[in-house]
Design an enzyme around this catalytic site. Structure first.
Site, mmCIF file in Angstrom:
data_model
loop_
_atom_site.group_PDB
_atom_site.id
_atom_site.type_symbol
_atom_site.label_atom_id
_atom_site.label_comp_id
_atom_site.label_asym_id
_atom_site.label_seq_id
_atom_site.Cartn_x
_atom_site.Cartn_y
_atom_site.Cartn_z
ATOM 1 N N ARG A 60 5.257 3.164 -39.432
ATOM 2 C CA ARG A 60 4.504 4.278 -38.842
ATOM 3 C C ARG A 60 3.128 3.758 -38.456
ATOM 4 O O ARG A 60 2.469 3.062 -39.236
ATOM 5 C CB ARG A 60 4.387 5.411 -39.856
ATOM 6 C CG ARG A 60 3.656 6.674 -39.388
ATOM 7 C CD ARG A 60 3.789 7.721 -40.488
ATOM 8 N NE ARG A 60 3.193 9.009 -40.206
ATOM 9 C CZ ARG A 60 2.062 9.462 -40.774
ATOM 10 N NH1 ARG A 60 1.387 8.683 -41.611
ATOM 11 N NH2 ARG A 60 1.610 10.672 -40.516
ATOM 12 N N GLU A 149 -0.747 16.311 -39.847
ATOM 13 C CA GLU A 149 -1.058 17.334 -40.851
ATOM 14 C C GLU A 149 -1.741 18.540 -40.217
ATOM 15 O O GLU A 149 -2.884 18.884 -40.503
ATOM 16 C CB GLU A 149 -1.910 16.736 -41.970
ATOM 17 C CG GLU A 149 -1.155 15.693 -42.786
ATOM 18 C CD GLU A 149 -1.896 15.224 -44.024
ATOM 19 O OE1 GLU A 149 -1.228 14.893 -45.021
ATOM 20 O OE2 GLU A 149 -3.143 15.177 -43.988
ATOM 21 N N GLU A 259 4.539 10.919 -45.376
ATOM 22 C CA GLU A 259 3.431 10.366 -46.155
ATOM 23 C C GLU A 259 3.679 10.629 -47.637
ATOM 24 O O GLU A 259 3.931 11.779 -48.031
ATOM 25 C CB GLU A 259 2.088 10.987 -45.768
ATOM 26 C CG GLU A 259 1.564 10.610 -44.410
ATOM 27 C CD GLU A 259 0.150 11.127 -44.164
ATOM 28 O OE1 GLU A 259 -0.580 11.392 -45.161
ATOM 29 O OE2 GLU A 259 -0.234 11.282 -42.997
#
Length: 343
Positions: A60, A149, A259
């Site tokens: 990522r 997020e 994450e």
């Protein structure tokens, strides 16, 4: 007896399929190497080589908008070229900001408008250029994460949910996804929010973000979540299982934990799973428990995980109050917890 074997085989196959992607966010790698940092696993090797030798198959990479930022597009493409050569799939994480974007900050890039109509055009044009740049470099991303997020939206204040509701964000996400679809028909889109364990918040977000004529359920291929054990007492494995089971039952989408971390050193902080050791062995246990949760989701929808910044020496706490969450020691030597990618 044949039926019993068939059931066992299907169960084992489903668990393997459900964790197709075992990845790491290594965005900081080239910056660290430029300062002289090296990594080793028996001998000195590139970090991506160490990761793949232990079973990691996805990298990522975050991208910030400004060309003068640390994580600009050219930096991301160069790093992606390396990890692709190492045999890894690629997830590009678009922050849509000139710096960090997370639940507490989502700044509009310098030079971008604050009007919704202009932002819809700018996010489309920018996303299209990013994906086309990767494709033209021979590195078609497997995943594009549109926002990082975004629990309270992105491109604040225009796309901030708590200020303007869900509609502006829904439109912006649709514009971004449309650009991805135009540039690459094979690239999957990811919507990423923090606190994947919070069932009510996760359900509320997705129930309100899909708006007729704006973001459609078909725009989203993967629902991505953060899952950390040190920020909130509610972030337990049982809460995560309940939340992910619920959202899969509602939408039937693939799910990834994009994450997560676990510490090898942490004092003065209460972790959400106190039975798991604070050690390299505990890192493996934590990840195995997450994989078990993903594997238990119906339809093979739990497709993988990403360990956040396992090699960021000099920032071992990774933003937490724990001292060290890395999968390497201070010299860059791989810890035994690298086995999490193949265990």
């Amino acid at each position: 007896m044949k039926n019993v074997f068939a059931v066992l085989f299907f169960s084992l196959w489903a668990n393997v399929f459900a964790t197709t992607y075992r990845g790491a966010d290594i965005s900081s790698l080239a910056i660290l190497e430029a300062s002289g940092q090296t990594y080793s696993d028996g001998s000195t090797k590139p970090l991506e080589t160490i990761l793949t030798s232990h079973g990691a198959n996805l990298a990522r990479i975050r991208i910030w908008v400004s060309d003068s930022s640390d994580y600009n597009l050219n930096y991301g493409v160069a790093l992606a070229r390396r990890v692709k050569a190492a045999g890894m799939s690629i997830m590009v994480d678009l922050h849509y900001s000139d710096t960090w974007a997370d639940p507490g900050k989502q700044g509009i890039p310098s030079g971008w408008s604050t009007s919704l109509s202009s932002l819809n055009t700018q996010i489309y044009t920018y996303t299209l250029n990013v994906v086309q740049t990767f494709v033209n470099a021979g590195i078609t991303p497997n995943f594009i994460q549109v926002g990082n997020e975004i629990n309270d939206g992105m491109l604040w204040p225009t796309g901030r949910i708590s200020v303007n509701g869900y509609s502006p964000l829904s439109q912006l996400l649709h514009s971004a996804v449309s650009a991805v679809r135009t540039a690459s028909s094979s690239t999957k889109t990811v919507i990423h929010i923090a606190n994947g364990w919070n069932r009510s918040a996760v359900q509320s977000f997705f129930q309100q973000i899909f708006i007729a004529g704006q973001l459609a359920t078909s725009d989203v291929d993967v629902m991505g979540f953060s899952m950390y054990p040190f920020y909130d007492a509610g972030a337990t494995l049982s809460a995560l299982k309940s939340s992910l089971t619920n959202i899969v039952s509602l939408y039937g989408k693939d799910v990834m934990l994009v994450e997560t971390d676990w510490p090898v050193s942490c004092s003065g902080t209460t972790l959400t799973e106190p039975s798991i050791a604070i050690s390299a062995a505990g890192q493996v246990t934590w990840m195995n428990d997450l994989v078990s949760t993903l594997s238990g989701l119906s339809g093979g929808h739990g497709t993988g995980f990403v360990y956040w910044e396992p090699g960021w020496i000099g920032n071992a706490g990774l933003g937490s109050s724990c001292a060290d969450n890395l999968l390497v020691d201070g010299s860059g030597k791989a810890r035994t917890s690298m086995s999490m990618f193949s265990s």
